[in-house]
Design a protein around this motif. Sequence first.
Motif, PDB file in Angstrom:
ATOM      1  N   SER A 124       4.765  15.789   7.601  1.00 51.89           N
ATOM      2  CA  SER A 124       5.910  15.156   8.268  1.00 51.89           C
ATOM      3  C   SER A 124       7.027  16.147   8.569  1.00 51.89           C
ATOM      4  O   SER A 124       7.658  16.081   9.631  1.00 51.89           O
ATOM      5  N   ASP A 125       7.298  17.092   7.655  1.00 50.07           N
ATOM      6  CA  ASP A 125       8.357  18.071   7.898  1.00 50.07           C
ATOM      7  C   ASP A 125       8.023  18.972   9.084  1.00 50.07           C
ATOM      8  O   ASP A 125       8.904  19.321   9.877  1.00 50.07           O
ATOM      9  N   ALA A 126       6.759  19.351   9.206  1.00 50.36           N
ATOM     10  CA  ALA A 126       6.353  20.201  10.326  1.00 50.36           C
ATOM     11  C   ALA A 126       6.457  19.450  11.645  1.00 50.36           C
ATOM     12  O   ALA A 126       6.875  20.010  12.667  1.00 50.36           O
ATOM     13  N   ILE A 127       6.063  18.170  11.635  1.00 52.85           N
ATOM     14  CA  ILE A 127       6.187  17.358  12.845  1.00 52.85           C
ATOM     15  C   ILE A 127       7.647  17.229  13.253  1.00 52.85           C
ATOM     16  O   ILE A 127       8.000  17.380  14.433  1.00 52.85           O
ATOM     17  N   ALA A 128       8.523  16.964  12.277  1.00 52.12           N
ATOM     18  CA  ALA A 128       9.948  16.797  12.583  1.00 52.12           C
ATOM     19  C   ALA A 128      10.538  18.070  13.171  1.00 52.12           C
ATOM     20  O   ALA A 128      11.296  18.026  14.156  1.00 52.12           O
ATOM     21  N   LEU A 129      10.199  19.209  12.589  1.00 52.24           N
ATOM     22  CA  LEU A 129      10.733  20.474  13.093  1.00 52.24           C
ATOM     23  C   LEU A 129      10.227  20.758  14.504  1.00 52.24           C
ATOM     24  O   LEU A 129      11.007  21.051  15.422  1.00 52.24           O
ATOM     25  N   ALA A 130       8.916  20.668  14.691  1.00 55.89           N
ATOM     26  CA  ALA A 130       8.334  21.001  15.989  1.00 55.89           C
ATOM     27  C   ALA A 130       8.697  19.996  17.074  1.00 55.89           C
ATOM     28  O   ALA A 130       8.572  20.300  18.265  1.00 55.89           O
ATOM     29  N   SER A 131       9.136  18.802  16.686  1.00 57.95           N
ATOM     30  CA  SER A 131       9.544  17.798  17.668  1.00 57.95           C
ATOM     31  C   SER A 131      10.891  18.118  18.295  1.00 57.95           C
ATOM     32  O   SER A 131      11.276  17.501  19.294  1.00 57.95           O
ATOM     33  N   SER A 132      11.608  19.072  17.730  1.00 60.70           N
ATOM     34  CA  SER A 132      12.892  19.504  18.287  1.00 60.70           C
ATOM     35  C   SER A 132      12.745  20.919  18.829  1.00 60.70           C
ATOM     36  O   SER A 132      12.449  21.853  18.087  1.00 60.70           O
ATOM     37  N   LYS A 133      12.966  21.081  20.112  1.00 62.09           N
ATOM     38  CA  LYS A 133      12.863  22.408  20.711  1.00 62.09           C
ATOM     39  C   LYS A 133      13.966  23.333  20.194  1.00 62.09           C
ATOM     40  O   LYS A 133      13.754  24.540  20.033  1.00 62.09           O
ATOM     41  N   THR A 134      15.134  22.768  19.918  1.00 64.12           N
ATOM     42  CA  THR A 134      16.223  23.577  19.371  1.00 64.12           C
ATOM     43  C   THR A 134      15.862  24.089  17.982  1.00 64.12           C
ATOM     44  O   THR A 134      16.013  25.283  17.691  1.00 64.12           O
ATOM     45  N   PRO A 167      14.799  17.513  27.814  1.00 66.04           N
ATOM     46  CA  PRO A 167      15.105  16.828  26.561  1.00 66.04           C
ATOM     47  C   PRO A 167      14.693  17.689  25.362  1.00 66.04           C
ATOM     48  O   PRO A 167      13.692  18.410  25.404  1.00 66.04           O
ATOM     49  N   ASP A 168      15.468  17.621  24.301  1.00 71.15           N
ATOM     50  CA  ASP A 168      15.163  18.388  23.090  1.00 71.15           C
ATOM     51  C   ASP A 168      13.814  17.998  22.504  1.00 71.15           C
ATOM     52  O   ASP A 168      13.135  18.816  21.891  1.00 71.15           O
ATOM     53  N   ASP A 169      13.414  16.738  22.699  1.00 73.56           N
ATOM     54  CA  ASP A 169      12.143  16.262  22.142  1.00 73.56           C
ATOM     55  C   ASP A 169      11.161  15.873  23.246  1.00 73.56           C
ATOM     56  O   ASP A 169      10.283  15.035  23.045  1.00 73.56           O
ATOM     57  N   GLY A 170      11.307  16.488  24.405  1.00 70.84           N
ATOM     58  CA  GLY A 170      10.480  16.119  25.539  1.00 70.84           C
ATOM     59  C   GLY A 170       9.026  16.531  25.377  1.00 70.84           C
ATOM     60  O   GLY A 170       8.672  17.372  24.541  1.00 70.84           O
ATOM     61  N   ALA A 171       8.155  15.918  26.199  1.00 68.19           N
ATOM     62  CA  ALA A 171       6.732  16.223  26.193  1.00 68.19           C
ATOM     63  C   ALA A 171       6.318  16.702  27.571  1.00 68.19           C
ATOM     64  O   ALA A 171       6.664  16.082  28.589  1.00 68.19           O
ATOM     65  N   GLY A 172       5.569  17.811  27.616  1.00 68.39           N
ATOM     66  CA  GLY A 172       5.082  18.322  28.879  1.00 68.39           C
ATOM     67  C   GLY A 172       6.217  18.718  29.807  1.00 68.39           C
ATOM     68  O   GLY A 172       7.236  19.252  29.381  1.00 68.39           O
ATOM     69  N   CYS A 173       6.038  18.435  31.095  1.00 73.74           N
ATOM     70  CA  CYS A 173       7.042  18.793  32.097  1.00 73.74           C
ATOM     71  C   CYS A 173       7.945  17.623  32.472  1.00 73.74           C
ATOM     72  O   CYS A 173       8.741  17.724  33.415  1.00 73.74           O
ATOM     73  N   LEU A 174       7.834  16.518  31.766  1.00 75.90           N
ATOM     74  CA  LEU A 174       8.658  15.356  32.088  1.00 75.90           C
ATOM     75  C   LEU A 174      10.140  15.683  31.912  1.00 75.90           C
ATOM     76  O   LEU A 174      10.550  16.243  30.896  1.00 75.90           O
ATOM     77  N   ASP A 175      10.939  15.320  32.898  1.00 72.24           N
ATOM     78  CA  ASP A 175      12.391  15.521  32.851  1.00 72.24           C
ATOM     79  C   ASP A 175      12.753  16.974  32.579  1.00 72.24           C
ATOM     80  O   ASP A 175      13.705  17.266  31.844  1.00 72.24           O
ATOM     81  N   THR A 176      12.006  17.905  33.168  1.00 72.00           N
ATOM     82  CA  THR A 176      12.301  19.330  33.013  1.00 72.00           C
ATOM     83  C   THR A 176      12.790  19.862  34.354  1.00 72.00           C
ATOM     84  O   THR A 176      12.047  19.869  35.342  1.00 72.00           O
ATOM     85  N   PHE A 177      14.041  20.304  34.383  1.00 72.99           N
ATOM     86  CA  PHE A 177      14.704  20.629  35.644  1.00 72.99           C
ATOM     87  C   PHE A 177      15.077  22.108  35.718  1.00 72.99           C
ATOM     88  O   PHE A 177      15.458  22.714  34.706  1.00 72.99           O
ATOM     89  N   ILE A 178      14.980  22.663  36.918  1.00 78.63           N
ATOM     90  CA  ILE A 178      15.442  24.024  37.189  1.00 78.63           C
ATOM     91  C   ILE A 178      16.808  23.909  37.854  1.00 78.63           C
ATOM     92  O   ILE A 178      16.947  23.256  38.898  1.00 78.63           O
ATOM     93  N   VAL A 179      17.818  24.531  37.251  1.00 74.32           N
ATOM     94  CA  VAL A 179      19.205  24.319  37.674  1.00 74.32           C
ATOM     95  C   VAL A 179      19.834  25.643  38.094  1.00 74.32           C
ATOM     96  O   VAL A 179      19.799  26.625  37.343  1.00 74.32           O
ATOM     97  N   ASP A 180      20.418  25.662  39.285  1.00 78.15           N
ATOM     98  CA  ASP A 180      21.101  26.861  39.769  1.00 78.15           C
ATOM     99  C   ASP A 180      22.529  26.938  39.239  1.00 78.15           C
ATOM    100  O   ASP A 180      23.013  28.024  38.912  1.00 78.15           O
ATOM    101  N   ASP A 181      23.216  25.816  39.174  1.00 75.60           N
ATOM    102  CA  ASP A 181      24.612  25.790  38.718  1.00 75.60           C
ATOM    103  C   ASP A 181      24.709  24.867  37.511  1.00 75.60           C
ATOM    104  O   ASP A 181      24.886  23.659  37.657  1.00 75.60           O
ATOM    105  N   ILE A 182      24.580  25.431  36.335  1.00 71.91           N
ATOM    106  CA  ILE A 182      24.527  24.616  35.128  1.00 71.91           C
ATOM    107  C   ILE A 182      25.845  23.893  34.884  1.00 71.91           C
ATOM    108  O   ILE A 182      25.868  22.787  34.323  1.00 71.91           O
ATOM    109  N   ALA A 183      26.972  24.468  35.331  1.00 71.89           N
ATOM    110  CA  ALA A 183      28.273  23.839  35.106  1.00 71.89           C
ATOM    111  C   ALA A 183      28.431  22.553  35.906  1.00 71.89           C
ATOM    112  O   ALA A 183      29.207  21.666  35.523  1.00 71.89           O
ATOM    113  N   ALA A 184      27.681  22.422  37.007  1.00 74.87           N
ATOM    114  CA  ALA A 184      27.828  21.239  37.867  1.00 74.87           C
ATOM    115  C   ALA A 184      26.728  20.209  37.636  1.00 74.87           C
ATOM    116  O   ALA A 184      26.744  19.149  38.269  1.00 74.87           O
ATOM    117  N   TRP A 185      25.795  20.495  36.752  1.00 71.47           N
ATOM    118  CA  TRP A 185      24.644  19.608  36.565  1.00 71.47           C
ATOM    119  C   TRP A 185      24.964  18.491  35.577  1.00 71.47           C
ATOM    120  O   TRP A 185      25.697  18.691  34.602  1.00 71.47           O
TER     121      TRP A 185
END
Length: 325
Positions: A124-134, A167-185
Amino acid sequence: MENSLRRILVCEYVTGGALCNGPLPTDLMDEANAMVAALVGDLVALEGIHVTLCWDNRLSPPSFPSDRVALFPVAPGEDPEARWRTAAALCDAVWPIAPESDGQLGHVAALFRNTGRTVVACASDAIALASSKTATAARLAAHGIATIPTVPFGTMPSPAVRHVVKPDDGAGCLDTFIVDDIAAWHPPHSGRWIVQPLVEGEACSLSMLVDAAGGVRLLGCNRQKVGRGDGSFSFHGVEVGAMEHRRAAWEPLARAIAAAIPGLIGYVAVDLIDRPDGPVVVEVNPRLSVGYSGLSRVLGWNPARDILALFNTTSADAGREGAHV
């Protein structure tokens, strides 16, 4: 050694009924079906193994060339978790497959552990850690493993021409965005979002087998088919074994990751970006991944046998969460 695990429940989150009272996510269905087909196919190829497969009965029933696969239906209006517990009671072991999003993998693994059945899953500890990309990036960096600098959205990210937000806990490429201006996103919906610099290179993955002592066998060196368009990534499958020429460079990485995250056991997948100066880890998936599909064909032997052996109750302490403590 005799195998005490004969009746295996396979419960994949998307196809197994978790969403029986809501819409099915079509963007995950192909990957879910591929993992189920590969795993069940490998299990019934083993002598004496009988599989019970949890199945959302709104889906067409899968076809397996074996009389040793029984579907356990989950229907709209039913409590899927209650149905899963009933199914687990009929089996010796449970092999759950679920995304890390919203703690789903950890929750499902805990649910089945509470049934008293052997669960083919990381601690469970390994799952919890790996579930957070941060958390994963911080842990790997602390162990000297090259990974992408990762900070929560709203925090000053590493300087870069372009950034990736997901997302910090995202799966695959879902909701994964390439951003040119991070301050405006702005995020499209609430959640724990992270920011990373866009790292160029070849999208790849490792399929590895980790034992209870942290020993690692690198099963597959894979290429991922990842596309870009309209400011986002898209996933189009895995070429299993296509990066075998990188095995010598990646084997030390696989061992280092297992040492950095105690509690990984069984099949573990690692997404990485391969660069001329070496691999950079993107994330660690403490579960079956799409890279398992076709793995037995590429290897020439059945990895399900070796994975099950790690959780065999006749093996002293195999698969117990305390094995890495």
